[in-house]
Design an enzyme around this catalytic site. Structure first.
Site, short mmCIF file in Angstrom:
data_model
loop_
_atom_site.label_atom_id
_atom_site.label_comp_id
_atom_site.label_asym_id
_atom_site.label_seq_id
_atom_site.Cartn_x
_atom_site.Cartn_y
_atom_site.Cartn_z
N ASP A 29 0.83 -1.21 0.00
CA ASP A 29 0.00 0.00 0.00
C ASP A 29 0.86 1.26 0.00
O ASP A 29 1.99 1.26 0.50
CB ASP A 29 -0.91 -0.03 1.24
N TRP B 264 2.88 7.98 -2.50
CA TRP B 264 4.28 8.12 -2.92
C TRP B 264 4.37 9.02 -4.15
O TRP B 264 5.22 9.90 -4.22
CB TRP B 264 4.85 6.72 -3.23
N ARG C 268 -0.87 9.19 -9.97
CA ARG C 268 -0.85 7.98 -9.14
C ARG C 268 -0.19 6.80 -9.85
O ARG C 268 0.50 5.99 -9.22
CB ARG C 268 -2.28 7.60 -8.72
N HIS D 95 2.41 3.44 -8.98
CA HIS D 95 2.19 2.01 -9.24
C HIS D 95 3.38 1.43 -10.03
O HIS D 95 3.79 0.30 -9.78
CB HIS D 95 0.88 1.79 -10.01
N TRP E 288 -12.02 -1.79 -7.83
CA TRP E 288 -12.75 -1.38 -9.04
C TRP E 288 -13.44 -0.03 -8.86
O TRP E 288 -13.83 0.60 -9.83
CB TRP E 288 -13.82 -2.42 -9.39
N ARG F 42 -12.08 2.61 -8.11
CA ARG F 42 -11.16 3.70 -8.48
C ARG F 42 -11.48 4.24 -9.87
O ARG F 42 -12.14 3.58 -10.66
CB ARG F 42 -9.72 3.19 -8.41
N LEU G 19 10.25 -20.80 -4.81
CA LEU G 19 9.23 -19.92 -4.23
C LEU G 19 7.89 -20.05 -4.94
O LEU G 19 7.82 -20.03 -6.16
CB LEU G 19 9.73 -18.47 -4.35
N LEU H 25 -6.59 -4.93 7.44
CA LEU H 25 -6.35 -6.00 6.47
C LEU H 25 -7.00 -5.72 5.12
O LEU H 25 -6.61 -6.33 4.11
CB LEU H 25 -6.86 -7.34 7.02
C1 IPE Z 1 -5.50 -2.65 -0.11
O1 IPE Z 1 -5.16 -1.33 -0.30
C2 IPE Z 1 -5.49 -3.37 -1.41
C3 IPE Z 1 -4.18 -3.55 -2.01
C4 IPE Z 1 -3.03 -3.23 -1.51
C5 IPE Z 1 -4.19 -4.17 -3.30
P1 IPE Z 1 -6.27 -0.16 -0.44
O2 IPE Z 1 -5.52 1.08 -0.56
O3 IPE Z 1 -7.21 -0.52 -1.50
O4 IPE Z 1 -7.02 -0.31 0.96
P2 IPE Z 1 -7.87 0.75 1.79
O5 IPE Z 1 -8.91 1.30 0.85
O6 IPE Z 1 -6.94 1.81 2.25
O7 IPE Z 1 -8.44 -0.04 2.92
C1 IPE Z 2 -1.57 0.26 -3.29
O1 IPE Z 2 -1.36 1.62 -3.34
C2 IPE Z 2 -1.80 -0.36 -4.64
C3 IPE Z 2 -3.20 -0.71 -4.91
C4 IPE Z 2 -4.17 -0.75 -4.05
C5 IPE Z 2 -3.50 -1.08 -6.27
P1 IPE Z 2 -2.56 2.66 -3.35
O2 IPE Z 2 -2.92 2.93 -4.75
O3 IPE Z 2 -3.67 2.18 -2.49
O4 IPE Z 2 -1.84 3.92 -2.71
P2 IPE Z 2 -2.47 4.94 -1.68
O5 IPE Z 2 -3.01 4.14 -0.53
O6 IPE Z 2 -3.54 5.68 -2.40
O7 IPE Z 2 -1.32 5.80 -1.29
MG MG Z 3 -4.10 2.43 -0.52
#
Ligand code: IPE
Ligand code: IPE
Ligand code: MG
Length: 238
Positions: free
Chosen positions: A18, A23, A31, A35, A67, A69, A129, A193
């Site tokens: 996350d 970042w 964003r 990624h 989804w 997003r 692994l 989680l």
């Molecule tokens: C959890 O991160 C899902 C992944 C890392 C793929 P999110 O950024 O989606 O989680 P929330 O919304 O902060 O709980």
């Molecule tokens: C985790 O980073 C990757 C995915 C959930 C796909 P985020 O995209 O959730 O990054 P933040 O939480 O917005 O910083």
């Molecule tokens: Mg996140």
């Protein structure tokens, strides 16, 4: 690898990767830039895991809730998965990694589903692994699927409700045959989680860091493993 690390190595590590978006934001970048940087962190952590002898690594890449997003971000993530597979699968194979996707694949594009199938087929007999990437994964959905399959078997007279136990339920999860995660790591300072391995994490040790996923290095990873090795796991005993 130090002897201490070898002594009590977690067999299965799960990582909630996350913080990519934050970042990128810190650098005034879109964003998707975060990624992309996150993929580099994946490469280094997969390598490190193989090197120190982790048996199973499960990376949370896209949840059933992601989804929600913006469409452009979702599409960007999907094309990053495709590119990762195209670029990385031969290297994974060379390193004896057994690659698998966990999650509901029917919502992914046909070309991505094909790439996944090819990558899984190529690496399926590898003995190093086990790398699970969770894509369109949700712990609740996973349990619902398992319950539906079991209900079908009962309706067909193949088993009785009394036959249901945790072992049977586990055989219907994406992680069937794999041991539960010993250690779950979450980056970016969030303390939850978010629907990751909710059945399997019942007795996992949880480890959190403020480090954002693109900044997650092998050294931070070793720190998490070191902390894990100091934990006392009691499983309800004394
Ligand atoms: C959890 O991160 C899902 C992944 C890392 C793929 P999110 O950024 O989606 O989680 P929330 O919304 O902060 O709980
Ligand atoms: C985790 O980073 C990757 C995915 C959930 C796909 P985020 O995209 O959730 O990054 P933040 O939480 O917005 O910083
Ligand atoms: Mg996140």
């Amino acid at each position: 690898m130090s002897e201490q690390i070898a002594a009590k190595l977690p067999a299965h590590i799960g990582i909630i990767m996350d913080g990519n978006g934050r970042w990128a934001k810190l650098q005034n970048k879109p964003r998707i830039f975060g990624h992309k940087a996150g993929v580099e962190a994946i490469r280094s952590i997969v390598k490190a895991s193989s090197k120190i002898g982790i048996k199973v690594l499960t990376l949370y890449a896209f949840s059933t809730e992601n989804w929600k997003r913006p469409k452009a971000e979702v599409e960007g993530l999907m094309s990053l998965f495709s590119n990762y597979l195209k670029k990385e699968v031969n290297e994974l194979h060379k390193n004896n990694v057994c690659f698998r996707i966990i999650g509901e694949k029917s919502m992914l594009s046909g070309s991505l589903v094909n790439l996944i199938a090819e990558s899984e087929a190529l690496t399926k007999n590898n003995t190093g692994l086990v790398l699970n990437i969770a894509v369109n994964y949700g712990g609740r959905d996973e349990i619902i699927w398992a319950v539906k399959e079991i209900a079908r078997d009962i309706a067909l007279g193949r088993m009785e409700p009394e036959d249901i136990d945790s072992g049977m339920l586990e055989r219907h999860l994406y992680t069937a045959g794999l041991q539960d995660p010993d250690l779950i790591i979450r980056t970016s300072g969030e303390l939850r989680l978010s629907n990751f391995l909710i059945w399997q994490s019942a007795y996992s040790e949880l480890w959190f860091t403020d480090v954002l996923w693109p900044d997650f290095t092998e050294a931070v990873y070793m720190g998490a493993i070191n902390d894990f090795q100091k934990r006392k796991r009691r499983y309800g005993g004394v």
